[in-house]
Design a protein around this motif. Sequence first.
Motif, PDB file in Angstrom:
ATOM      1  N   ILE B 316       0.832  -1.209   0.000  1.00 56.28           N
ATOM      2  CA  ILE B 316       0.000   0.000   0.000  1.00 56.28           C
ATOM      3  C   ILE B 316       0.867   1.259   0.000  1.00 56.28           C
ATOM      4  CG2 ILE B 316      -1.711   1.321   1.342  1.00 56.28           C
ATOM      5  CD1 ILE B 316      -2.852  -1.260   0.153  1.00 56.28           C
ATOM      6  N   ASP B 317       0.469   2.252  -0.857  1.00 57.65           N
ATOM      7  CA  ASP B 317       1.159   3.550  -0.856  1.00 57.65           C
ATOM      8  C   ASP B 317       0.488   4.533   0.089  1.00 57.65           C
ATOM      9  OD1 ASP B 317       2.927   2.712  -2.906  1.00 57.65           O
ATOM     10  OD2 ASP B 317       1.364   3.134  -4.389  1.00 57.65           O
ATOM     11  N   VAL B 318      -0.839   4.498   0.099  1.00 59.83           N
ATOM     12  CA  VAL B 318      -1.538   5.464   0.931  1.00 59.83           C
ATOM     13  C   VAL B 318      -2.760   4.824   1.588  1.00 59.83           C
ATOM     14  CG1 VAL B 318      -2.731   6.421  -1.093  1.00 59.83           C
ATOM     15  CG2 VAL B 318      -2.680   7.734   1.017  1.00 59.83           C
ATOM     16  N   VAL B 319      -2.890   5.055   2.877  1.00 59.88           N
ATOM     17  CA  VAL B 319      -4.050   4.584   3.627  1.00 59.88           C
ATOM     18  C   VAL B 319      -4.953   5.782   3.902  1.00 59.88           C
ATOM     19  CG1 VAL B 319      -4.849   3.561   5.803  1.00 59.88           C
ATOM     20  CG2 VAL B 319      -2.722   2.759   4.749  1.00 59.88           C
ATOM     21  N   VAL B 320      -6.249   5.645   3.601  1.00 62.45           N
ATOM     22  CA  VAL B 320      -7.198   6.710   3.957  1.00 62.45           C
ATOM     23  C   VAL B 320      -8.150   6.150   5.023  1.00 62.45           C
ATOM     24  CG1 VAL B 320      -8.853   8.407   3.125  1.00 62.45           C
ATOM     25  CG2 VAL B 320      -7.078   7.566   1.579  1.00 62.45           C
ATOM     26  N   PHE B 321      -7.972   6.639   6.232  1.00 64.19           N
ATOM     27  CA  PHE B 321      -8.860   6.222   7.318  1.00 64.19           C
ATOM     28  C   PHE B 321     -10.181   6.988   7.221  1.00 64.19           C
ATOM     29  CE2 PHE B 321      -4.994   4.952   9.923  1.00 64.19           C
ATOM     30  CZ  PHE B 321      -5.322   3.596   9.910  1.00 64.19           C
ATOM     31  N   CYS B 322     -11.224   6.292   6.804  1.00 64.15           N
ATOM     32  CA  CYS B 322     -12.559   6.922   6.788  1.00 64.15           C
ATOM     33  C   CYS B 322     -13.280   6.378   8.010  1.00 64.15           C
ATOM     34  CB  CYS B 322     -13.286   6.599   5.503  1.00 64.15           C
ATOM     35  SG  CYS B 322     -12.374   7.162   4.058  1.00 64.15           S
ATOM     36  N   THR B 323     -12.713   6.727   9.154  1.00 63.84           N
ATOM     37  CA  THR B 323     -13.137   6.095  10.402  1.00 63.84           C
ATOM     38  C   THR B 323     -13.951   7.046  11.261  1.00 63.84           C
ATOM     39  OG1 THR B 323     -10.907   6.671  11.106  1.00 63.84           O
ATOM     40  CG2 THR B 323     -11.328   4.371  10.569  1.00 63.84           C
TER      41      THR B 323
END
Lengths: 279, 454
Positions: B316-323
Amino acid sequence: MSRLRRSSKVMRLWDWSVPPTSAHREVLSIVPEGWIDAPRATRKPPILFVHGLAHGAWCWREHWMPAAAERGFPVYAVSLRGHGDSGGRKRLGRTLLRHYVHDVMQTITELPQQPVLVGHSMGALVSQLVADRYSPRGLALLTPAPIQGAAYEMPKLIRKRPLDAAKVLAGGTLPLRAEQLFTGLDEATAARYVDRLGRESPWAQYELLLPHRIGPVRCPVLVVGTPDDRVVDEKAVEVTAAAYGVDPVWLPGIGHDLMLDGGWEKALSVVLDWVDERC
Amino acid sequence: MSDVIDRGGAWAVVGAGPHGLSALKNLLQLGLDADGFERDTDLGGNWNFHAENSRVYESTHLISTKPFTQFPDFPMPDAYPDYPSHWQVHRYFRSYAEHFGLLDHLHFNSEVVSVTPAADQRWDVTMRDRETGDETTRQYAGVVIANGHNWWPKIPQYPGQDTFTGEIKHSADYKSADVVRGKRVLVVGAGNTGCDVAVESAQNAKETFHSTRRGYYYNPKYAFGRPSDQTADLLLALRLPLALRRVMFKSVLRLTVGDFEKFGLRKPDHEFFETHPIVNQQLVYYVGHGDISPKPDIARFDGSTVHFEDGTSAEIDVVVFCTGYLAHFPFLDDSYLNLDGDHPVLARQIFTPATPTLAVSGLIQPDSGQWTIAHWQGMLIATYAALRAQDPQAAQRFYDAMVAETGVRFTGGAEYKDSTRHYYEIAHQEYLRAIERDLQRIESMTPSVMAAAR
């Protein structure tokens, strides 16, 4: 006997789940020069006119709009769908009062500030249904269609004008003739106005027969009637005025269409003086 | 500055998002004086795209349709689509404020830095001018808190997260697909934002993985040619029992979207209405095209690799936490909001048992549109404020009756899954019915409230 609800109606399930369709709206307006730049607190409030059964915005444009604008009021008149130059004519057979309420609400949201609503006849009932959900600056009801429902008038209509009654019950538009609408116009002018009348939605007409509950209405209310009205009788005017706890203003000598009939100047000044004083 | 400006009977409104605007408008309409404070240079709150604390992204659209999302006394224009964009929503709020003359009562660039109690249950409200840094304190008869609950990011912690070599972002920082373009992306969370971001990532990223804790019901925006939320409201209006509605909703989902498991998504581990509804027609579509790979919860991070609970892993290059977000009231001592751990427990999500002159608006997450509820919350608060001004004892009786119901939830009969996401969840019709009863009670207490109003 109060015809007004004492508290707010929150649940509008029908409007939420089956919202009214939209239709093109004709909105006529005259805004006096300089009004829009004047301070909001001191400038005269806008007036929005709502016409009655089978009429259109044109009936206000004839005399009242220019005369009110002359007195400094920005004035607007909407043609309800299926009337005047608004759209929705083809769907008129499926149109309810709630669609008219929608048209007026849409027009209101385009105005720069809260208007005084001036409704005539069926338009007065529509205006009250609007005031049921929106707080206008004032509410003027001119020869209003009865808030208690016009069903009580049916026996009289059947007796006096059986063919008209049959037509309405069959879904036709209530015939409005010059002698019912006017008392003081020459024949040619009266005929010209009657010629401009259009059709009415049968369902809206049926709804006029039913009682309506609205409120709470928190703005100043004016109710105007005339003893020479041959469409809306005095009782309808009295019951409507009583619902709001006001005394009706009577204008003898003027017919049902008090924005077109001879003497319209007097009727208009009653409304505008009230706006100046109370709204 | 130690001088306190006495604002007499006026109320202060913190925030000029939709709930703040509605509270301000209804207070003014009922004849009270009121001041609104907004830390940004424009109104709209979350919907004011360029504001520091706005969490909408370029592609944000409403997920509920106009009829019960709009203010009931100020419908959205007919020209707007069923699901308007955030740009349209912002224009709508502006015309609402202009129409009702709110701009004269709004103070922009004014950040409320403290709300502290004064004598006689009054409040000192201190705001900082964000340009000059000057602070002023004004005293009010009451305060409406409408600072929103979708702006303070909630960021989870997984093992090895600190050693992750890629980028970690929260959806709070996600304004457009530029964040994910051309990259290997992991979107975490299946809220409506998570699903939107996953879809946008599917359209723009090199690869998209979507990690969710459980299987969900992904509801379509349209079913059988109608906005599906309007049909849902019709079923609710018919007062069908919960069990029957569940069967009907699941059947419609089955008929219109199909079997989630056949798309490679997990079977929901819960009943319908037990989680906040997800409305997204495109997610399943992109899963079906292989552009989104569904994944379970994250087990741990390791360098550039993310390991999932089913033993699989991905680079993974980028994690987007939609938390999601947590409610946050930096200007107020938490004790006034009856906190249970990290969230206030209120009556009707409005009144706090700690004090009668503080009201909260907008601390709700309805399973439907928001601003019809904003209007009625504002109306209830304004009517209460007007009653306090006229008949304090009657107002106290009403307040006592309200806070006796502190903590009562409006779940529509369902049991919400235990999650921070459901702290403020309400079943909209049940909630509005309660507000309607409250208005009946308070409006009948003082006919003069109506007489006093303009």
